[in-house]
Write a protein that holds these residues in place. Structure first.
Motif, PDB file in Angstrom:
ATOM      1  N   GLN A 274       0.825  -1.200   0.000  1.00 60.75           N
ATOM      2  CA  GLN A 274       0.000   0.000   0.000  1.00 60.75           C
ATOM      3  C   GLN A 274       0.870   1.266   0.000  1.00 60.75           C
ATOM      4  O   GLN A 274       0.508   2.265  -0.615  1.00 60.75           O
ATOM      5  N   TRP A 275       2.016   1.224   0.675  1.00 61.12           N
ATOM      6  CA  TRP A 275       2.959   2.344   0.621  1.00 61.12           C
ATOM      7  C   TRP A 275       3.416   2.570  -0.818  1.00 61.12           C
ATOM      8  O   TRP A 275       3.471   3.718  -1.293  1.00 61.12           O
ATOM      9  N   MET A 276       3.721   1.484  -1.520  1.00 60.82           N
ATOM     10  CA  MET A 276       4.158   1.602  -2.914  1.00 60.82           C
ATOM     11  C   MET A 276       3.048   2.175  -3.789  1.00 60.82           C
ATOM     12  O   MET A 276       3.303   3.030  -4.646  1.00 60.82           O
TER      13      MET A 276
ATOM     14  N   GLU B 124       0.676   4.165  -2.897  1.00 68.65           N
ATOM     15  CA  GLU B 124       0.493   5.583  -2.578  1.00 68.65           C
ATOM     16  C   GLU B 124       1.614   6.432  -3.165  1.00 68.65           C
ATOM     17  O   GLU B 124       1.366   7.508  -3.724  1.00 68.65           O
ATOM     18  N   HIS B 125       2.853   5.938  -3.087  1.00 66.88           N
ATOM     19  CA  HIS B 125       3.992   6.747  -3.498  1.00 66.88           C
ATOM     20  C   HIS B 125       4.254   6.712  -5.001  1.00 66.88           C
ATOM     21  O   HIS B 125       4.728   7.705  -5.565  1.00 66.88           O
ATOM     22  N   TYR B 126       3.976   5.591  -5.641  1.00 65.53           N
ATOM     23  CA  TYR B 126       4.336   5.454  -7.054  1.00 65.53           C
ATOM     24  C   TYR B 126       3.138   5.474  -8.000  1.00 65.53           C
ATOM     25  O   TYR B 126       3.311   5.420  -9.214  1.00 65.53           O
ATOM     26  N   GLY B 127       1.934   5.547  -7.451  1.00 63.08           N
ATOM     27  CA  GLY B 127       0.754   5.738  -8.273  1.00 63.08           C
ATOM     28  C   GLY B 127       0.559   4.679  -9.331  1.00 63.08           C
ATOM     29  O   GLY B 127       0.648   3.468  -9.070  1.00 63.08           O
ATOM     30  N   ILE B 128       0.344   5.117 -10.570  1.00 62.62           N
ATOM     31  CA  ILE B 128       0.012   4.202 -11.654  1.00 62.62           C
ATOM     32  C   ILE B 128       1.140   3.209 -11.936  1.00 62.62           C
ATOM     33  O   ILE B 128       0.891   2.096 -12.414  1.00 62.62           O
ATOM     34  N   ALA B 129       2.371   3.594 -11.650  1.00 63.69           N
ATOM     35  CA  ALA B 129       3.482   2.663 -11.868  1.00 63.69           C
ATOM     36  C   ALA B 129       3.319   1.401 -11.030  1.00 63.69           C
ATOM     37  O   ALA B 129       3.681   0.304 -11.455  1.00 63.69           O
ATOM     38  N   THR B 130       2.782   1.542  -9.810  1.00 59.31           N
ATOM     39  CA  THR B 130       2.506   0.377  -8.974  1.00 59.31           C
ATOM     40  C   THR B 130       1.299  -0.382  -9.483  1.00 59.31           C
ATOM     41  O   THR B 130       1.323  -1.608  -9.601  1.00 59.31           O
TER      42      THR B 130
ATOM     43  N   MET C 292      14.147  -2.387  -1.621  1.00 61.81           N
ATOM     44  CA  MET C 292      13.560  -1.710  -2.765  1.00 61.81           C
ATOM     45  C   MET C 292      14.624  -1.127  -3.697  1.00 61.81           C
ATOM     46  O   MET C 292      14.315  -0.359  -4.598  1.00 61.81           O
ATOM     47  N   VAL C 293      15.876  -1.504  -3.487  1.00 61.19           N
ATOM     48  CA  VAL C 293      16.950  -1.144  -4.413  1.00 61.19           C
ATOM     49  C   VAL C 293      16.950  -2.196  -5.520  1.00 61.19           C
ATOM     50  O   VAL C 293      17.454  -3.307  -5.337  1.00 61.19           O
ATOM     51  N   TYR C 294      16.371  -1.850  -6.653  1.00 60.95           N
ATOM     52  CA  TYR C 294      16.099  -2.836  -7.701  1.00 60.95           C
ATOM     53  C   TYR C 294      17.178  -2.850  -8.784  1.00 60.95           C
ATOM     54  O   TYR C 294      16.876  -2.840  -9.978  1.00 60.95           O
TER      55      TYR C 294
END
Length: 362
Positions: free
Chosen positions: A106-108, A110-116, A211-213
């Protein structure tokens, strides 16, 4: 001999329509009832996905057996609730992905929007053991130019939201939307690697070290180098080939590091172009040669990879198997070619999914 482990992400699909199904929680509930499967399967970002991890293996025969076995178990658990699994790196059919409800996901969102929300992609991650973080960073610095070749071999995502993309690996293009994804500059030491990761986390743009991809990174959980560039492979044999080549690259790079050989200093800009070319053409046309960063026929580049890791493959007893598997893949094509051939023959993306379900378990 270095151990190897593989993580695969599978797509949960309806066996009749081929459409993705958001049933991962139900499948995981089935799996946890069996002691042998409790630590094998995991949740992923979207509810239409199921991830599994093999145990560390020294022999490629054992790794192959485990991948085939776990894929079969995943299909059985999914079948008990009316769906099945497909080793597809993207869904050929249109889908509205459903993000998991845990705090991290859910954090992702919220922070990354449509990319998530659109990040319904399935990859294959290969872990190879290393003796220390210093050796691991020495490896990460030296394998960078060769990773796009693995992307081309594994490419298995030509369709996106019901459309032909023109790419063999469109998953890799979607994956690049994450702010920390992609190739890296040279680090030079474990200290500089860890400082770079800490600086990235400190920006607040990413949540934590996991989250370092990077295309290749030190694993946050295991004493391994983790290579993350491959699509989930349609066939288990291709996943084993990718794992074999990754171990060969890691061993070759570790030997170079110990001998004091400097890594090739290709810029991140050139490495991104090599990534793009591999995603676009797969095993057709040309790739950028890792040594020169100039176009060369795919067969030439694959042979260069085999030559680069020949000694390590031979020492592990993997050389002939890798040569044979590469020759077969160049002849028969990767997963993207299989998908396109079904599409051209039937004109039905549902049939593409149905065929890939069969290939996943064969």
């Amino acid at each position: 001999m270095r151990t190897v482990g593989v993580e695969e992400e599978l797509l949960l699909v309806d066996p009749e329509t081929g459409e993705p199904r958001a049933l991962s929680a139900a499948v995981l509930a089935r799996a946890t009832r069996e002691p042998a499967d409790q630590d094998v399967f995991e949740k992923e970002l979207h509810n239409q996905m199921l991830e599994f991890a093999t145990h560390p293996q020294s022999g490629m025969d054992e790794l192959a057996e485990e991948i085939v076995r776990i894929r079969g178990q995943a299909a059985r658990h999914a079948g008990e609730i009316g769906c099945t699994v497909a080793a597809l790196a993207t869904s050929p059919l249109p889908v509205r992905p459903s993000v998991g409800m845990n705090r991290r996901y859910q954090w992702m969102a919220e922070h990354y929007g449509i990319a998530t929300r659109e990040q319904l992609v399935c990859g294959c991650h290969v872990h190879v053991s290393v003796e220390s973080d210093e050796e691991g960073v020495g490896v990460v610095d030296r394998i960078r130019p060769w990773l796009p070749v693995l992307s081309a071999l594994s490419a298995n995502s030509p369709f996106w939201q019901g459309k032909e993309t023109g790419y063999d690996s469109y998953r890799s293009r979607v994956w690049q939307r994450w702010p920390s994804a992609g190739p890296t500059e040279l680090f030079g030491s474990a200290e500089r690697y860890h400082q770079r990761v800490a600086d990235m986390v400190a920006t607040g743009t990413i949540l934590d070290e996991a989250m370092v991809y990077f295309d290749a990174r030190l694993s946050a959980r295991y004493p391994t180098v983790e290579v993350r560039v491959a699509d989930v492979c349609l066939h288990a044999d291709t996943a084993v080939l990718v794992a074999t080549l990754v171990r060969g690259l890691v061993e070759t790079a570790a030997r170079e590091w110990k001998a004091g050989e400097e890594p090739v200093d290709h810029s991140v800009s050139l490495l991104r172009l090599a990534d793009w070319q591999a995603a676009r053409s797969g095993l057709t046309g040309e790739l950028l040669h890792p040594a020169t960063m100039r176009r060369a026929p795919v067969g030439t580049v694959v042979r260069a990879l085999l030559d680069h890791v020949r000694d390590a493959l031979a020492d592990n007893g993997d050389l002939e198997r890798a040569r044979t598997s590469c020759a077969e893949l160049l002849r028969d094509g990767n997963g993207a070619r299989v998908q396109r051939e079904v599409w051209e023959r039937t004109g039905s993306l549902r049939e593409v999914v149905t065929a890939c379900v069969r290939h996943t378990q064969s």
